[in-house]
Structures are given as structure tokens and as C-alpha cells.
Design a protein around this motif. Structure first.
Motif, PDB file in Angstrom:
ATOM      1  N   VAL A  36      32.402  68.066  68.786  1.00 56.91           N
ATOM      2  CA  VAL A  36      33.179  68.407  69.886  1.00 56.91           C
ATOM      3  C   VAL A  36      32.597  67.614  71.241  1.00 56.91           C
ATOM      4  O   VAL A  36      33.361  66.992  71.946  1.00 56.91           O
ATOM      5  N   ALA A  37      31.185  67.626  71.123  1.00 49.39           N
ATOM      6  CA  ALA A  37      30.678  66.872  72.384  1.00 49.39           C
ATOM      7  C   ALA A  37      30.909  65.325  72.381  1.00 49.39           C
ATOM      8  O   ALA A  37      31.408  64.822  73.353  1.00 49.39           O
ATOM      9  N   ALA A  38      31.006  64.732  70.942  1.00 47.88           N
ATOM     10  CA  ALA A  38      31.266  63.310  70.857  1.00 47.88           C
ATOM     11  C   ALA A  38      32.769  62.924  71.286  1.00 47.88           C
ATOM     12  O   ALA A  38      33.013  62.013  71.990  1.00 47.88           O
ATOM     13  N   ALA A  39      33.694  63.800  70.801  1.00 45.57           N
ATOM     14  CA  ALA A  39      35.191  63.709  71.144  1.00 45.57           C
ATOM     15  C   ALA A  39      35.258  63.827  72.793  1.00 45.57           C
ATOM     16  O   ALA A  39      36.115  62.997  73.312  1.00 45.57           O
ATOM     17  N   ILE A  40      34.806  64.718  73.515  1.00 44.81           N
ATOM     18  CA  ILE A  40      34.947  64.791  74.805  1.00 44.81           C
ATOM     19  C   ILE A  40      34.079  63.608  75.729  1.00 44.81           C
ATOM     20  O   ILE A  40      34.941  63.138  76.625  1.00 44.81           O
ATOM     21  N   TYR A  41      33.132  63.209  75.206  1.00 45.66           N
ATOM     22  CA  TYR A  41      32.675  62.016  75.953  1.00 45.66           C
ATOM     23  C   TYR A  41      33.673  60.890  75.564  1.00 45.66           C
ATOM     24  O   TYR A  41      33.899  60.058  76.887  1.00 45.66           O
ATOM     25  N   ILE A  66      37.837  62.903  65.205  1.00 41.31           N
ATOM     26  CA  ILE A  66      38.918  62.369  65.278  1.00 41.31           C
ATOM     27  C   ILE A  66      40.105  63.562  65.574  1.00 41.31           C
ATOM     28  O   ILE A  66      40.889  63.307  66.369  1.00 41.31           O
ATOM     29  N   SER A  67      39.872  64.620  65.045  1.00 45.02           N
ATOM     30  CA  SER A  67      40.699  65.734  65.167  1.00 45.02           C
ATOM     31  C   SER A  67      40.584  66.147  66.655  1.00 45.02           C
ATOM     32  O   SER A  67      41.644  66.913  67.185  1.00 45.02           O
ATOM     33  N   SER A  68      39.434  66.471  67.156  1.00 45.49           N
ATOM     34  CA  SER A  68      39.076  66.977  68.370  1.00 45.49           C
ATOM     35  C   SER A  68      39.841  65.887  69.378  1.00 45.49           C
ATOM     36  O   SER A  68      40.196  66.388  70.461  1.00 45.49           O
TER      37      SER A  68
END
Length: 433
Positions: free
Chosen positions: A234-239, A304-306
Motif C-alpha cells: 500500500v505504501a509503495a502504491a501510494i508513493y 498493482i491492485s492498490s
């Protein structure tokens, strides 16, 4: 159409040709639709055949044949005078079982016949007596009636009697079959719910084998995977979606994340073997290492889904929050993330379901070990349910066939439940804009 109107044809001939072409198009559409329906029907048929085969082979594993015996805790037979840990370690509990069998069939004589008589009961019956006497020392010198698991050959023969009058003898002799029928006639042998399958760990004896150790190993492994992969993903997706600048480096990262989602799972097992075990020297066959390996495997799916969930949040939400004076971090944490969380949770559940069914990467880190004791932590030696199925499928005993299918049924039930939860969460929590 132009060719028809420009040629020297009457209106009636033009109409007939147009109708013929339309009929041909409609016929091709019907054929194409028929191929689609046939493909779906074939897929459904294949799934039905697969499930029918698994259920027909595995349903019988949920019942187990038990034998009723009158056992006497005779100190002379046991070879002990008092009940303590040292005495119980040396006590001959198998002799108590053999004595009970000889009393039930007093006409049996001869070494070979007695050895065959003793094989009616599972060789784990002595351990059950030891546990009972250890829990209740007052039983020493007394007699009680107990039910014990029958040997796997006896269990196979009894279950086959429901399909034919003769049954499948296999390694069961006719004399032994006569004893079994005698016990069935008197009600001293019957089929009961197989609690051993859910309470025991693995065993070389099919009647004593269970899935509890594998289930606990799967649970601990998934807990480690979820605790690491979800926050990191989730943190990687947000960034990447909200803060990262759009340049060649972020494009390279995105391409590599998409490529990692298609990497064969065994590659992650080799990576875990090289890094976590050989370099960091973490314990083999432990849920900790299994969880780390599955984290690497499921991270691309969750990222990917996030990111897809974050993209689904309308830009107007961000613009409205920033118009009210919120910072970029406040916009993401207070507005965007709560709205995207249902999609993120759905992706995480699907990733966990994928991790639960993996076998190849866990084989590479040694989770193929023979585990009897139920693990109590993430560092205890353990295996997982798919690997347990792999081990049982390779066993030569006929009774392991039904236990393999039963374990597959349990695994499928867990996977279907997890995917159902993902669909329910998506329908329950998502918002349509």
C-alpha cells in the motif's frame, strides 16, 4: 452495397442479395455464439468432473473405522507398579492392546495368525492408552471400554463393503476379513467421524495422519505474509500514484513491478533460499522464511491492485480537499486512502489466496519436511497445506489417496471462502462515482 446498386440489377434482385448476405452474417454470428457457449460449457463440465472426482475420493476420509476393545491396565502386563513419567516411558501399552484382542478372539493361535490379529488396530493405540493413564493414574489395575482407530487396511476394507458385498480385500486376508465382519455384526466395529484428520499432524500411518500441523503452518505463514506485504504494498502504491514524479526512473519501476507479477513462483523460492537462508541464516522450514518468500511474490499483485484502487478515486475529491486548504499528505491519508481501501483489501485477499495455494517456492526453502508436531510460532518447523497434499500424493498406501483428496477439499474450501470474502467486501464497501 455500392456494387449492388451500381450494377444492372433490378430492385428485387438487389433485395434478395442483401437478404442472402444478412442471412450469412446472422448464421456466422450464431456459429460464433455457439462456439462461445460450447467453450463455457466445456469449462464448467471440466470443473464439475474435477470436483466430482475429488469429492468422491475424499469424502470417505472424513469418517474413520474404529474398534471397541475392553482394555485392562494390568500392572503385570504393563510391567510397572506405579504411574510416573519414567514408568510410563517404559510401560508396554501395546501388550495391553494385544491382550484385549486375544480375549476378544480366544480361538486364534499361532504366531502368524496372532500377528495378523494384532494388525486390526492402529499401532497408535498404545500412545492413546499412555495418555489416558498419565491423565488419570487411578486407572491402573482397572478395566474400561475404549474405541481405537482401526488399521488403514481394515478401514479401506470396511469402506469398500458399502460398494460391494465382498469388498476390496487388498492386503486384507480372508481370515482377517472374517474377523472384521464378526466385529461389524456385534457392533464392535463401526465408522465414525474422523476427528484425527483435523487434530493430528502428519504420520507415516494413514489412519493417524492429519492436517492440523499443515493448517497451523499455513496460518502462521499467511500472517507473516499479510503483516509485511500489505503495508509495504500500500505504501509503495501510494508513493507511485500520488507523490512520485513522472520520469524514466518511475517508468522503469512500474515496468519492473508489472514484470515481477509474471515471474514464475519458483524463482522467488530460489531468491529466498539464497538470501534468507544462505545469507541471513534464518531457520529452514519455518513460517517466517515462508512468509518472507511469499511476501516477495505477492507484493506486485498488491501494488498493482492498490494503484488501480487509487486511480478509481475521482480527481474532484483531491481537488476539493486541496481547495479547502488540506496538504498533499492530508488529502491522501484523510480522503483518498479511505475511499480506495475497499479495493486495496480486495487485492490483498486475492494475493493471500494466491499465496495460500503456492507450493514451488516453499519447496525450495525446505518446507517439505515431515512435520508431526503442531507448530506454535513462526520459527517452529512446519509445512503448509499444499505441500502436505504434495507429500501425501506421493505416498504408496491406498488410504492416503482419500486423505489427499480430503486435504484438497479443505484447501479449496479455504480458497473459495477467501475469494468470496473479497467479492463481498468489494460489493459492500466500494463506492460508484
Amino acid at each position: 452495397m455500392t456494387d449492388l446498386t451500381q450494377s444492372n440489377l433490378t430492385q428485387e434482385e438487389v433485395r434478395e442479395r442483401i437478404e442472402a448476405r444478412l442471412a450469412s452474417r446472422h448464421r456466422k454470428e450464431k456459429i460464433f455464439r455457439g462456439f462461445g457457449i460450447a467453450s463455457i460449457a466445456f469449462g464448467i463440465l471440466a470443473v464439475v468432473v474435477l470436483f466430482t472426482d475429488i469429492i468422491s475420493k475424499g469424502s470417505s476420509a472424513f469418517v474413520q473405522t474404529d474398534i471397541e476393545l475392553n482394555v485392562t491396565y494390568d500392572p503385570a502386563v504393563l510391567g510397572i507398579d506405579t504411574v510416573d513419567d519414567e514408568s510410563l516411558a517404559w510401560a508396554n501399552f501395546d501388550a495391553v492392546i494385544r491382550t484385549a484382542l486375544r480375549e476378544r478372539f480366544p480361538d486364534v493361535s499361532g504366531r502368524r495368525d496372532k500377528r495378523e490379529l494384532y494388525s486390526l488396530v492402529s499401532n497408535g493405540a498404545g500412545f492413546e492408552l499412555r495418555e489416558r493413564l498419565q491423565e488419570n493414574p487411578a486407572l491402573l489395575g482397572k478395566t474400561e471400554t475404549l474405541w481405537f482407530n482401526a488399521d488403514d487396511d481394515v478401514d479401506t476394507y470396511v469402506k469398500s463393503l458399502s460398494k460391494s458385498e465382498e469388498g476390496f480385500l487388498g492386503r486384507t486376508s480372508e481370515q482377517k476379513a472374517g474377523w472384521i465382519k464378526s466385529l461389524l455384526a456385534t457392533g464392535e466395529l463401526e465408522k465414525r467421524f474422523n476427528t484425527t484428520f483435523f487434530t493430528n499432524g502428519d504420520s507415516r500411518e494413514p489412519e493417524q495422519a492429519g492436517i492440523r500441523a499443515a493448517l497451523m503452518g499455513s496460518l502462521f505463514t499467511l500472517l507473516v505474509t499479510l503483516a509485511l506485504s500489505f503495508p509495504i504494498g500500500v505504501a509503495a502504491a501510494i508513493y507511485l500514484e500520488e507523490f512520485a514524479p513522472k520520469n524514466r526512473w518511475t517508468d522503469l519501476i512500474e515496468v519492473n513491478i508489472n514484470n515481477l507479477a509474471a515471474v514464475p513462483s519458483i524463482v522467488f523460492g530460489l531468491l529466498g533460499l539464497a538470501i534468507f537462508i544462505n545469507f541471513f541464516e534464518l531457520p529452514r522450514s519455518a513460517p517466517l522464511v515462508g512468509g518472507l518468500v511469499l511476501t516477495l511474490m505477492t507484493l506486485p499483485t498488491i501494488i498493482i491492485s492498490s494503484r488501480a484502487a487509487l486511480k478509481s478515486v475521482p480527481p474532484s475529491i483531491r481537488e476539493a480537499a486541496m481547495g479547502m486548504g488540506a496538504s498533499r499528505m492530508q488529502v491522501v491519508l484523510h480522503h483518498v486512502l479511505p475511499l480506495a481501501m475497499p479495493g486495496m483489501l480486495t487485492g490483498a485477499i486475492i494475493g493471500m489466496a494466491q499465496a495460500l495455494g503456492e507450493t514451488a517456492p516453499l519447496l525450495m526453502i525446505g518446507m517439505v519436511a515431515f512435520i508431526v508436531d503442531v507448530p506454535h510460532g513462526i520459527t517452529d518447523p512446519s509445512t503448509v497445506l499444499p505441500v502436505q497434499i504434495f507429500l501425501w500424493a506421493d505416498s504408496p498406501e491406498r488410504a492416503f489417496v482419500e486423505r489427499t483428496s480430503a486435504a484438497i477439499m479443505v484447501l479449496l474450501a479455504v480458497l473459495i471462502t477467501m475469494n468470496t470474502c473479497a467479492v463481498w467486501l468489494r460489493k459492500k464497501l466500494e463506492r460508484r462515482w
